[in-house]
Design a protein around this motif. Sequence first.
Motif, PDB file in Angstrom:
ATOM      1  N   THR A  72       6.079  17.779  -2.554  1.00 51.22           N
ATOM      2  CA  THR A  72       7.028  17.669  -1.351  1.00 51.22           C
ATOM      3  C   THR A  72       7.667  16.520  -1.054  1.00 51.22           C
ATOM      4  N   ARG A  73       8.909  16.754  -0.732  1.00 51.02           N
ATOM      5  CA  ARG A  73       8.784  14.932   0.857  1.00 51.02           C
ATOM      6  C   ARG A  73       7.963  14.771   1.898  1.00 51.02           C
ATOM      7  N   GLU A  74       7.446  16.150   2.037  1.00 50.94           N
ATOM      8  CA  GLU A  74       6.702  15.467   2.930  1.00 50.94           C
ATOM      9  C   GLU A  74       4.957  14.915   2.399  1.00 50.94           C
ATOM     10  N   ASP A  75       4.583  15.363   1.484  1.00 52.16           N
ATOM     11  CA  ASP A  75       3.044  14.564   0.750  1.00 52.16           C
ATOM     12  C   ASP A  75       3.827  13.421   0.807  1.00 52.16           C
ATOM     13  N   ARG A  76       4.565  12.352   0.298  1.00 50.49           N
ATOM     14  CA  ARG A  76       5.173  11.749   0.196  1.00 50.49           C
ATOM     15  C   ARG A  76       5.059  10.517   1.765  1.00 50.49           C
ATOM     16  N   ALA A  77       5.477  11.565   2.506  1.00 48.28           N
ATOM     17  CA  ALA A  77       6.116  10.570   3.697  1.00 48.28           C
ATOM     18  C   ALA A  77       4.212  10.627   3.821  1.00 48.28           C
ATOM     19  N   ALA A  78       3.892  11.263   3.724  1.00 49.06           N
ATOM     20  CA  ALA A  78       2.417  11.727   4.280  1.00 49.06           C
ATOM     21  C   ALA A  78       1.714  10.205   3.828  1.00 49.06           C
ATOM     22  N   VAL A  79       1.939  10.083   2.622  1.00 49.42           N
ATOM     23  CA  VAL A  79       1.255   8.969   1.646  1.00 49.42           C
ATOM     24  C   VAL A  79       1.865   7.841   2.016  1.00 49.42           C
ATOM     25  N   LEU A  80       3.181   7.791   2.589  1.00 52.36           N
ATOM     26  CA  LEU A  80       3.348   6.304   3.193  1.00 52.36           C
ATOM     27  C   LEU A  80       2.683   5.935   3.836  1.00 52.36           C
ATOM     28  N   ALA A  81       2.562   7.193   4.891  1.00 52.50           N
ATOM     29  CA  ALA A  81       2.341   6.967   6.604  1.00 52.50           C
ATOM     30  C   ALA A  81       0.238   6.134   6.784  1.00 52.50           C
ATOM     31  N   THR A  82      -0.436   6.431   5.606  1.00 51.92           N
ATOM     32  CA  THR A  82      -2.056   6.316   4.933  1.00 51.92           C
ATOM     33  C   THR A  82      -1.149   4.105   4.775  1.00 51.92           C
ATOM     34  N   ILE A  83      -0.691   4.859   3.741  1.00 52.89           N
ATOM     35  CA  ILE A  83      -0.471   3.252   3.394  1.00 52.89           C
ATOM     36  C   ILE A  83      -0.289   2.643   4.567  1.00 52.89           C
ATOM     37  N   ALA A  84       1.136   2.524   5.656  1.00 52.13           N
ATOM     38  CA  ALA A  84       0.897   1.467   6.470  1.00 52.13           C
ATOM     39  C   ALA A  84      -0.022   1.587   7.906  1.00 52.13           C
ATOM     40  N   ALA A  85      -0.992   3.018   7.740  1.00 47.65           N
ATOM     41  CA  ALA A  85      -1.750   2.889   8.357  1.00 47.65           C
ATOM     42  C   ALA A  85      -3.465   1.961   7.512  1.00 47.65           C
ATOM     43  N   HIS A  86      -3.196   1.590   6.585  1.00 45.75           N
ATOM     44  CA  HIS A  86      -4.283   0.567   6.639  1.00 45.75           C
ATOM     45  C   HIS A  86      -3.799  -1.132   5.852  1.00 45.75           C
ATOM     46  N   LEU A  87      -2.478  -1.043   6.045  1.00 44.85           N
ATOM     47  CA  LEU A  87      -1.612  -2.313   6.203  1.00 44.85           C
ATOM     48  C   LEU A  87      -1.847  -3.366   7.030  1.00 44.85           C
ATOM     49  N   ALA A  88      -2.361  -4.956   7.294  1.00 42.14           N
ATOM     50  CA  ALA A  88      -2.744  -5.797   7.911  1.00 42.14           C
ATOM     51  C   ALA A  88      -1.117  -6.079   8.153  1.00 42.14           C
ATOM     52  N   PRO A  89      -0.965  -7.048   9.170  1.00 40.43           N
ATOM     53  CA  PRO A  89       0.363  -7.497   9.693  1.00 40.43           C
ATOM     54  C   PRO A  89       0.753  -8.059   8.838  1.00 40.43           C
ATOM     55  N   ASP A  90       0.637  -8.819   7.826  1.00 37.43           N
ATOM     56  CA  ASP A  90       0.606  -9.899   7.025  1.00 37.43           C
ATOM     57  C   ASP A  90       0.619  -8.750   5.481  1.00 37.43           C
ATOM     58  N   GLY A  91       0.122  -8.150   5.328  1.00 40.69           N
ATOM     59  CA  GLY A  91      -0.451  -7.318   4.390  1.00 40.69           C
ATOM     60  C   GLY A  91       0.987  -7.136   2.860  1.00 40.69           C
ATOM     61  N   ARG A  92       0.396  -6.477   1.988  1.00 42.29           N
ATOM     62  CA  ARG A  92       1.365  -6.020   0.783  1.00 42.29           C
ATOM     63  C   ARG A  92       1.058  -4.968   0.869  1.00 42.29           C
ATOM     64  N   PHE A  93       1.978  -4.064   0.097  1.00 40.85           N
ATOM     65  CA  PHE A  93       1.708  -3.244  -1.052  1.00 40.85           C
ATOM     66  C   PHE A  93       2.998  -3.106  -1.421  1.00 40.85           C
ATOM     67  N   VAL A  94       2.216  -2.192  -2.776  1.00 40.90           N
ATOM     68  CA  VAL A  94       3.662  -1.781  -4.125  1.00 40.90           C
ATOM     69  C   VAL A  94       2.767  -0.322  -4.580  1.00 40.90           C
ATOM     70  N   PHE A  95       3.395   0.435  -5.135  1.00 38.29           N
ATOM     71  CA  PHE A  95       3.261   1.435  -5.723  1.00 38.29           C
ATOM     72  C   PHE A  95       4.435   2.597  -7.127  1.00 38.29           C
ATOM     73  N   ASP A  96       4.168   2.781  -8.146  1.00 35.66           N
ATOM     74  CA  ASP A  96       4.889   3.004  -8.831  1.00 35.66           C
ATOM     75  C   ASP A  96       5.657   4.412  -8.833  1.00 35.66           C
ATOM     76  N   SER A  97       6.613   4.855  -9.099  1.00 36.45           N
ATOM     77  CA  SER A  97       7.100   6.154  -9.323  1.00 36.45           C
ATOM     78  C   SER A  97       8.315   6.123 -10.998  1.00 36.45           C
ATOM     79  N   ARG A  98       8.469   6.721 -11.678  1.00 35.82           N
ATOM     80  CA  ARG A  98       8.550   6.355 -12.869  1.00 35.82           C
ATOM     81  C   ARG A  98      10.507   7.238 -12.249  1.00 35.82           C
ATOM     82  N   ASN A  99      11.133   6.773 -13.125  1.00 35.00           N
ATOM     83  CA  ASN A  99      12.885   6.193 -12.567  1.00 35.00           C
ATOM     84  C   ASN A  99      12.760   7.883 -13.154  1.00 35.00           C
ATOM     85  N   PRO A 100      13.889   9.248 -12.349  1.00 34.76           N
ATOM     86  CA  PRO A 100      13.900   9.907 -13.186  1.00 34.76           C
ATOM     87  C   PRO A 100      14.965  10.489 -14.194  1.00 34.76           C
ATOM     88  N   ALA A 101      16.433   9.174 -13.412  1.00 32.16           N
ATOM     89  CA  ALA A 101      17.561   9.251 -14.131  1.00 32.16           C
ATOM     90  C   ALA A 101      16.627   8.631 -16.043  1.00 32.16           C
TER      91      ALA A 101
END
Length: 248
Positions: free
Chosen positions: A114-143
């Motif tokens: 769900t959109r809500e679950d995806r938002a929650a995961v991204l909030a978790t990434i933000a909560a654990h990222l250092a000020p100058d840190g980087r994140f990366v994730f992958d999702s298949r292109n639906p097209a």
Amino acid sequence: MDEDRLYHDPELADFYDLENGWERSPDFACCKTLAEGAESVLDLGCGTGALAVALAGGRTVVGVDPAPAMLAIARGKPGAEGVDFVEGDARTLRLGRRFALVVLTGHAFQVFLTREDRAAVLATIAAHLAPDGRFVFDSRNPACREWEEWGPEASMRLVDHPRFGPVAAWNDVAHDAATGIVTYGTHYEIRATGKRLSAVSRIAFPEKAELETLIAGAGLRVDRWLGDWEGNDWQPGTPELIPLGGLA
């Protein structure tokens, strides 16, 4: 998000490394490159721990996964003592620590339906990222409609399991056009005994526009969109949606 037997059943989880070959995959190589110079890494959805273990040594590495069966395999790997493996849900995890690099690979982002679950995961990434840190994730292109290649005939394969011997493996698949959710079955039949192990999994294929909105809403920024793990930029028709960025 329902518990998926493919990862929670110890017998099924035992096939994960045989089927995925992480050390040969381009996402594995890309994440190792991104981790160069990073003193700490959080691997969300670490699975059987191959990437987390490879990144350990000279830096702090925490691997998080909700499936005890996967973590049991991870903790048994050579070098696992260099990783702090934690059982947890990426939607609600709060470690009270920040990391130079946060990764969520192997299309684990797509198990959040769900959109809500995806938002929650991204909030978790933000909560654990250092000020100058980087994140990366992958999702298949639906097209690209990759699920159309997952039917029984196209997916039929033979897996040589160290305990079970030859195992016939195949998938079946159904796509719900209304929700964009793909339901696929994974089946293993042990040749020596005829025993069959099966699991049903569900994954989402969110559009890039939705990801852009959710990423910004989580207080993150994207510096570059990759279209594959070989480092090519995203464009319509590339197989992956891979945002690489940091805190906004």
